[in-house]
Design an enzyme around this catalytic site. Structure first.
Site: not given
Length: 295
Positions: A15, A97, A140
């Protein structure tokens, strides 16, 4: 509102690479960072290969050298301090994160949005690690980033309107359509995608059909651009399992991971990134014909 000229991307997995490519193609100076130097070098190679393929197919207006010239590598998160917008795309692990957002919060200017590309985790919980949670927004993207048209912009409990608006604007500047979503587990898309992939594994386990036939049915019968096994191999079954486990925990039994999917992950059959998932792949990442698992 800050003018966005430089975008930082944290994490250079599938990603992260896709997001960095899309940002550079869209004209942004793009800084990429990964805690593993070898992953950073591999990402540059993969992005360069994608730029070349897209140019050869006629999908890229700029010259490859111009696109790649917009890419910069950062050797620490502190080097992203001059970025106008930062997108986190690390593993779906809350502790990782939190570590990233604590550090970014300390080095980026107060009017810089810190976006997370999480596909299912709580934006509010991720933002709790930042001193300014109001600037944390979900952004996203979908895989493969250069082909998929949508970006979900997800508002957490503390997300400020200016941060949401800027995230929408950056998404549009990157050539994507955007939708706003209020934070719920799985947002508007991941819970559907996870359910389809999980059900496909149940069908494979029950012997309903082969993986290739199930993928073909979903593509031709339901007009999905990729079959659930093709997509899972691309995203990584470990990532898909993490999402399902989170949705199972938060939304209940209908998201219980299929035992066969769990077996695949335990066996290390994680997908294209390791050369073997439901399908097998050669060293160039091309699927080997006839390699689909029977179960």
């Amino acid at each position: 509102m800050r003018e966005v000229k430089r975008i930082g991307v944290v994490g250079t997995g599938v990603m992260g690479q896709g997001i960095a490519y899309q940002a550079a193609v869209s004209g942004f100076e793009t800084w990429i960072y990964d805690a593993r130097p070898e992953a950073l070098e591999k990402a540059l190679e993969q992005i360069a290969a994608l730029v070349k393929r897209q140019k050869e197919k006629g999908f890229l207006r700029d010259e490859p050298g111009d696109v790649l010239g917009r890419l910069r590598t950062a050797r620490s998160l502190g080097e992203l301090s001059e970025c106008d917008f930062v997108i986190e795309a690390v593993t779906e692990d809350l502790a990782v994160k939190h570590s990233v957002f604590r550090e970014l919060d300390g080095v980026c200017a107060p009017d810089v949005v810190l976006a997370t590309n999480t596909s299912a985790k709580s934006i509010t919980e991720i933002a709790a690690a930042a001193a300014m949670p109001e600037r944390v927004v979900g952004m996203h993207f979908f895989n493969p980033v250069h082909r998929m048209e949508l970006v979900e912009v997800v508002r957490g409990l503390e997300s400020a309107e200016w941060a949401v608006e800027q995230t929408e604007g950056v998404g549009r500047s990157m050539g994507k359509e955007t939708i706003r979503v209020n934070e719920r587990p799985g947002f508007a898309t991941s819970r559907i995608s996870a359910m389809v992939g999980n059900e496909a594994f149940y069908m494979l386990m029950e012997g309903v059909s082969s993986a290739e036939e199930i993928d073909k049915a979903i593509k031709l019968g339901l007009h999905f651009p990729m079959g659930p096994f093709e997509l899972g191999d691309l995203v990584g079954w470990d990532t898909r399992l993490h999402v399902l486990e989170y949705l199972h925990q938060t939304l209940g039994e209908k998201f219980r991971p299929c035992p066969l999917l769990v077996q695949y992950v335990r066996a290390g059959r994680l997908g294209k990134k390791v050369g073997r998932g439901v399908y097998e792949y050669d060293e160039e990442g091309r699927r080997i014909p006839g390699s689909a698992s029977g179960r």
